[in-house]
Design an enzyme around this catalytic site. Structure first.
Site, PDB file in Angstrom:
ATOM      1  N   SER A  49       0.840  -1.364   0.038  1.00 33.08           N
ATOM      2  CA  SER A  49       0.023  -0.048   0.222  1.00 33.08           C
ATOM      3  C   SER A  49       0.728   1.194  -0.127  1.00 33.08           C
ATOM      4  O   SER A  49       1.460   1.232  -1.144  1.00 33.08           O
ATOM      5  CB  SER A  49      -0.579  -0.253   1.134  1.00 33.08           C
ATOM      6  OG  SER A  49      -2.406   1.111   0.984  1.00 33.08           O
ATOM      7  N   MET A  50       0.751   2.207   1.058  1.00 33.54           N
ATOM      8  CA  MET A  50       1.930   3.229   1.071  1.00 33.54           C
ATOM      9  C   MET A  50       3.569   2.356   0.843  1.00 33.54           C
ATOM     10  O   MET A  50       4.164   3.405   1.035  1.00 33.54           O
ATOM     11  CB  MET A  50       1.393   4.048   2.338  1.00 33.54           C
ATOM     12  CG  MET A  50       0.118   5.033   1.593  1.00 33.54           C
ATOM     13  SD  MET A  50       0.099   6.259   2.860  1.00 33.54           S
ATOM     14  CE  MET A  50      -1.177   5.917   4.042  1.00 33.54           C
ATOM     15  N   TRP A  73       0.424   2.256  -3.967  1.00 33.93           N
ATOM     16  CA  TRP A  73      -0.444   3.730  -3.481  1.00 33.93           C
ATOM     17  C   TRP A  73       1.115   4.417  -3.273  1.00 33.93           C
ATOM     18  O   TRP A  73       1.491   4.747  -2.851  1.00 33.93           O
ATOM     19  CB  TRP A  73      -0.581   3.602  -2.217  1.00 33.93           C
ATOM     20  CG  TRP A  73      -2.103   4.700  -2.295  1.00 33.93           C
ATOM     21  CD1 TRP A  73      -3.280   5.037  -3.162  1.00 33.93           C
ATOM     22  CD2 TRP A  73      -1.778   6.489  -1.596  1.00 33.93           C
ATOM     23  NE1 TRP A  73      -3.945   6.623  -2.892  1.00 33.93           N
ATOM     24  CE2 TRP A  73      -2.746   7.336  -2.138  1.00 33.93           C
ATOM     25  CE3 TRP A  73      -0.964   6.531  -1.268  1.00 33.93           C
ATOM     26  CZ2 TRP A  73      -2.238   8.414  -1.439  1.00 33.93           C
ATOM     27  CZ3 TRP A  73      -0.585   7.741  -0.919  1.00 33.93           C
ATOM     28  CH2 TRP A  73      -1.438   8.839  -0.665  1.00 33.93           C
ATOM     29  N   ASP A  94      -9.205  -3.397  -6.578  1.00 30.52           N
ATOM     30  CA  ASP A  94      -8.585  -3.372  -5.799  1.00 30.52           C
ATOM     31  C   ASP A  94      -9.282  -1.116  -5.500  1.00 30.52           C
ATOM     32  O   ASP A  94      -9.379  -0.647  -6.355  1.00 30.52           O
ATOM     33  CB  ASP A  94      -7.001  -2.245  -5.617  1.00 30.52           C
ATOM     34  CG  ASP A  94      -6.485  -1.820  -4.357  1.00 30.52           C
ATOM     35  OD1 ASP A  94      -6.840  -1.072  -3.836  1.00 30.52           O
ATOM     36  OD2 ASP A  94      -4.843  -2.373  -4.151  1.00 30.52           O
ATOM     37  N   HIS A 126      -7.497  -4.482  -2.351  1.00 36.02           N
ATOM     38  CA  HIS A 126      -6.449  -4.191  -1.656  1.00 36.02           C
ATOM     39  C   HIS A 126      -5.913  -4.647  -0.706  1.00 36.02           C
ATOM     40  O   HIS A 126      -4.927  -4.689   0.084  1.00 36.02           O
ATOM     41  CB  HIS A 126      -6.597  -2.337  -1.031  1.00 36.02           C
ATOM     42  CG  HIS A 126      -5.498  -1.630  -1.161  1.00 36.02           C
ATOM     43  ND1 HIS A 126      -4.499  -1.369  -1.539  1.00 36.02           N
ATOM     44  CD2 HIS A 126      -5.210  -1.068   0.943  1.00 36.02           C
ATOM     45  CE1 HIS A 126      -3.708  -1.505  -1.141  1.00 36.02           C
ATOM     46  NE2 HIS A 126      -4.043  -0.271   0.446  1.00 36.02           N
TER      47      HIS A 126
END
Length: 176
Positions: A49-50, A73, A94, A126
């Site tokens: 993710s991040m 992301w 996602d 996600h």
């Protein structure tokens, strides 16, 4: 050796997470009690993710042997600066880091990476990356063995492009 870490704060942005990843690698190779068991010339990283911060880490650390962002992301796209073999995973359902908005543009931006792959998992979202997943494990291990260990026996699991029923997209630069 494998190390996992949590972020300093839940909402740390990718640049913060990249700094944390790289600080952890520096700690492991320079200060930890196991530093003598770690080859600093054979480092790789993954992030979810991040953890798109993995892309930033790869862009700023060309000595890495491999990077594997999972549903990355990141609002800043550094993919054109990456020279590290990079395997990006996305999830077809996602809604947080959609493939069309993040994984695919990052993959297409990897113009300087010697090898790259995009794997989009079928019927996933996600949070798929927070649970054990054989498909993720199979290709991640193959990628890491190939590029961190330079073990060409793992090429057969990546090239030619597998016809995997658990994926909707599987793009890879072949031959490796």
């Amino acid at each position: 050796m494998v190390m996992t870490l949590n972020t300093n704060a839940l909402w740390d942005f990718p640049a913060d997470r990249s700094r944390q990843q790289l600080a952890a690698l520096t700690y492991l190779t320079a200060q930890s009690t196991v530093k003598n068991r770690i080859d600093p010339g054979r480092l790789a990283l993954m992030g979810w993710s991040m953890g798109g911060g993995s892309l930033q880490s790869a862009a700023s650390t060309p000595s890495l042997k491999a990077a594997i962002p999972l549903a990355p992301w990141d609002l800043s796209d550094v993919s054109s600066r990456i020279t590290v073999p990079t395997m990006i995973f996305g999830a077809d359902g996602d809604t947080v880091a959609s493939v069309d908005d993040f994984a695919l543009p990052f993959y297409n931006g990897l113009v300087s990476a010697p090898d790259k792959s995009l794997i989009v998992l079928k019927d996933t979202d996600h949070f798929t990356f927070t649970d054990p997943n054989t498909t993720i494990a199979q290709y991640s291990v193959s990628w890491l063995k190939r590029f961190v260990d330079n073990d060409t026996r793992y090429d057969q699991f990546l090239c030619p492009t597998p016809n995997d029923p658990n994926t909707v997209v599987f793009q890879i630069t072949c031959p490796l």
